[in-house]
Enzyme design. Structure first.
Site, PDB file in Angstrom:
ATOM      1  N   GLU A 120       5.574  -3.883  11.781  1.00 46.98           N
ATOM      2  CA  GLU A 120       4.231  -3.309  11.921  1.00 46.98           C
ATOM      3  C   GLU A 120       3.311  -4.187  11.096  1.00 46.98           C
ATOM      4  O   GLU A 120       3.484  -4.320   9.893  1.00 46.98           O
ATOM      5  CB  GLU A 120       4.234  -1.862  11.443  1.00 46.98           C
ATOM      6  CG  GLU A 120       2.925  -1.146  11.774  1.00 46.98           C
ATOM      7  CD  GLU A 120       1.948  -1.192  10.619  1.00 46.98           C
ATOM      8  OE1 GLU A 120       0.980  -1.998  10.702  1.00 46.98           O
ATOM      9  OE2 GLU A 120       2.131  -0.450   9.657  1.00 46.98           O
ATOM     10  N   ASN A 180       0.804  -1.237   0.000  1.00 47.89           N
ATOM     11  CA  ASN A 180       0.000   0.000   0.000  1.00 47.89           C
ATOM     12  C   ASN A 180       0.832   1.280   0.000  1.00 47.89           C
ATOM     13  O   ASN A 180       0.374   2.317  -0.443  1.00 47.89           O
ATOM     14  CB  ASN A 180      -1.030  -0.003   1.137  1.00 47.89           C
ATOM     15  CG  ASN A 180      -0.420  -0.194   2.507  1.00 47.89           C
ATOM     16  OD1 ASN A 180       0.749  -0.537   2.648  1.00 47.89           O
ATOM     17  ND2 ASN A 180      -1.205   0.025   3.544  1.00 47.89           N
ATOM     18  N   CYS A 230      -3.033   0.536   7.168  1.00 42.02           N
ATOM     19  CA  CYS A 230      -2.955  -0.058   8.516  1.00 42.02           C
ATOM     20  C   CYS A 230      -3.647   0.836   9.541  1.00 42.02           C
ATOM     21  O   CYS A 230      -4.246   0.341  10.490  1.00 42.02           O
ATOM     22  CB  CYS A 230      -1.492  -0.253   8.925  1.00 42.02           C
ATOM     23  SG  CYS A 230      -0.634  -1.413   7.876  1.00 42.02           S
ATOM     24  N   GLY A 272       1.420  -7.930   6.953  1.00 41.54           N
ATOM     25  CA  GLY A 272       0.403  -8.647   7.724  1.00 41.54           C
ATOM     26  C   GLY A 272       0.955  -9.819   8.502  1.00 41.54           C
ATOM     27  O   GLY A 272       2.055  -9.773   9.044  1.00 41.54           O
TER      28      GLY A 272
END
Length: 510
Positions: free
Chosen positions: A278, A183, A312, A260
């Site tokens: 993250e 992203n 996120c 993820g």
């Protein structure tokens, strides 16, 4: 109903041309970057990148082999030794140069983001410019942080005379493996590259498949800036073939990963090296009875639907006090209707989600909510990877959408009867990245913020990672360690101590 805008291509074809021409082979496939050169993989294989809007192959990148990964890491180890001897001001100078080149070539890089990840054209340009600013800030901050050491004396601890002087400084870790997500394949790559390089490390980049070509263009900007050969490498290929090999490689000294569930698997396999991770969120937005509902509604739409919810830090669940829920939902619905839906070239608010499997996953969450009686504030509508924005009211904790991260333009609203109920739902999640609370009472806001088990709480604003120098961290399954420019520089170094032992106690008399 949000309205559809037909395609209107904003970019001229610029990716892979001009200064970027050497990235592309005669067969139209993009090369990988190793030891200062653009190369074809000896595998003879490539990985297709599917345009989310057309659902056709847009680009092809090299499927690198394990042998090529070995060579890249060997080159990185060699380059790092001499880079660590490069004066700090010189490292900073090169980073500033790369930042300027990145911003100068924002359009071709943005074009890649539009075609690879369906990022709206304006947002794509913004990502590249922001990335240049981040690299420059890294240079400045690194000079300040790394130019300072610490001096300790022994007699501050009981039982000691002043016979020892202790000098501490920050030294590089070695070879950093950076794995950004689809992203923000440019911005979340440079957020790892900048701190790594200013701190004296070398860096191996494994970009996501969707976003790989944008990342290759970004790496070329560092190449054009004149960084030493082997210091930065970029290997492309299937995670299933080189992913574990990279993350478990004995030549890697630190892993910075954004993404993820894969991150949890990496953390179990990586061994004794520093990890910065993250791994997503289910960011809760708690709305109190005294909240400014117009402000809350604007932030819910911005936080929940920008870049089609594929962030996120997107608002992923709204927890609103029942007494103001009807009013809030009406205000949000009125704003959702105005969102434009269509291709990223035309700067639409809602663009296709990244892959068909993502769209299918989102649809599964929607169908589960429908079956269990959620209120649909809009009709569910999908065309290929494009999902129209959807607000789901009266969502209950037995629905999957209440807990799972859709990573799409679908937002659940759960009505609560007390602040405690909202905090409980937030803290029952296995995620803990960010959250937000809307209230006019700062005392309540602080008490709720302290009670929320998340890395960051935004008061009267939607969650956000930036500005990029702010600390950014998650609790629980949302991650390990903290990002943000200063935090990343500190994380990508270790402390080196030199102790001078004096023959007799020595005191400065003033």
């Amino acid at each position: 109903m949000a309205h559809f805008k037909p395609p209107n291509v904003a970019f001229t074809q610029m990716a892979g041309t001009g200064v970027f021409a050497e990235l592309v082979g005669g067969d139209g496939e993009f090369k990988y970057y190793s030891d200062g050169e653009w190369k074809k993989s000896c595998s003879g294989k490539s990985v297709p990148i599917i345009n989310p809007t057309t659902r056709e192959t847009q680009f092809k990148v090299q499927a690198c082999t394990k042998e090529e990964v070995n060579k890249v890491i060997d080159a990185a180890k060699t380059a790092q030794k001499s880079w660590a001897k490069t004066p700090l001001w010189k490292r900073a100078e090169l980073l500033h140069k790369a930042a300027a080149i990145l911003k100068e070539h924002r359009n071709p890089i943005a074009e890649c983001l539009v075609k690879e990840i369906a990022k709206p054209a304006k947002d794509a340009v913004t990502e590249v410019v922001r990335s240049g600013d981040l690299v420059s800030y890294c240079a400045e901050e690194g000079v300040r942080i790394l130019g300072e050491g610490k001096f300790l004396v022994s007699d501050s601890f009981p039982g000691n005379e002043r016979t020892k002087y202790c000098l501490t400084s920050k030294i590089p870790l070695g070879v950093i493996l950076a794995i950004p997500p689809f992203n923000y394949p440019v911005n979340l790559a440079v957020s790892k590259i900048g701190p790594a390089l200013i701190a004296g490390n070398s860096l191996v980049l494994k970009p996501p498949t969707q976003g790989a070509v944008a990342a290759l263009h970004m790496v070329h900007c560092f190449h054009l800036a004149g960084f030493p050969k082997g210091l930065i490498s970029c290997v492309t290929g299937k995670g299933s073939e080189i992913g574990d090999f990279l993350t478990m490689h004995p030549g890697i000294n630190c892993i910075s990963f954004t993404g993820g569930d894969t991150g949890i698997a990496i953390s179990k396999k990586a061994g004794m090296i520093p990890l910065q991770m993250e791994l997503g969120g289910k960011d809760a937005c708690i709305i109190l009875e005294d909240a400014d509902l117009d402000l809350a509604a604007a932030n819910i739409v911005k936080g929940g639907f920008s870049y089609s919810g594929q962030r996120c830090t997107a608002v992923k669940v709204v927890l609103v006090m029942d007494s103001v829920a009807d009013a809030l939902v009406e205000k949000v619905k009125a704003k959702v209707v105005k969102l434009t839906v269509g291709p990223p070239e035309d700067d639409c608010d809602i663009t296709p989600v990244v892959t068909e499997s993502s769209a299918n996953f989102i649809e599964g969450l929607v169908m589960d909510a429908k079956q269990k009686g959620a209120t649909f504030c809009q009709e569910y509508k999908r065309a290929g990877n494009l999902i129209w924005p959807l607000l789901l009211d009266n969502v209950r904790p037995d629905m999957r959408i209440a807990w799972e991260e859709p990573f799409g333009p679908v937002l659940p609203v759960i009505r609560i009867n007390s602040v405690e109920e909202g905090i409980h739902h937030c803290n029952a999640s296995n995620f803990g990245l960010q959250g937000c609370v809307f209230t006019r009472d700062i005392n309540k806001a602080i008490l709720i913020s302290d009670a929320m088990e998340t890395g960051t709480v935004q008061i009267n604003s939607a969650p956000a990672r930036g500005p990029d120098h702010f600390p950014f961290q998650g609790l629980k399954d949302s991650g390990i360690g903290s990002q943000g420019i200063t935090n990343s520089i500190n994380m990508m170094t270790k402390i080196k101590t030199t102790v001078i032992n004096l023959p007799t106690p020595s005191y400065t008399m003033g």
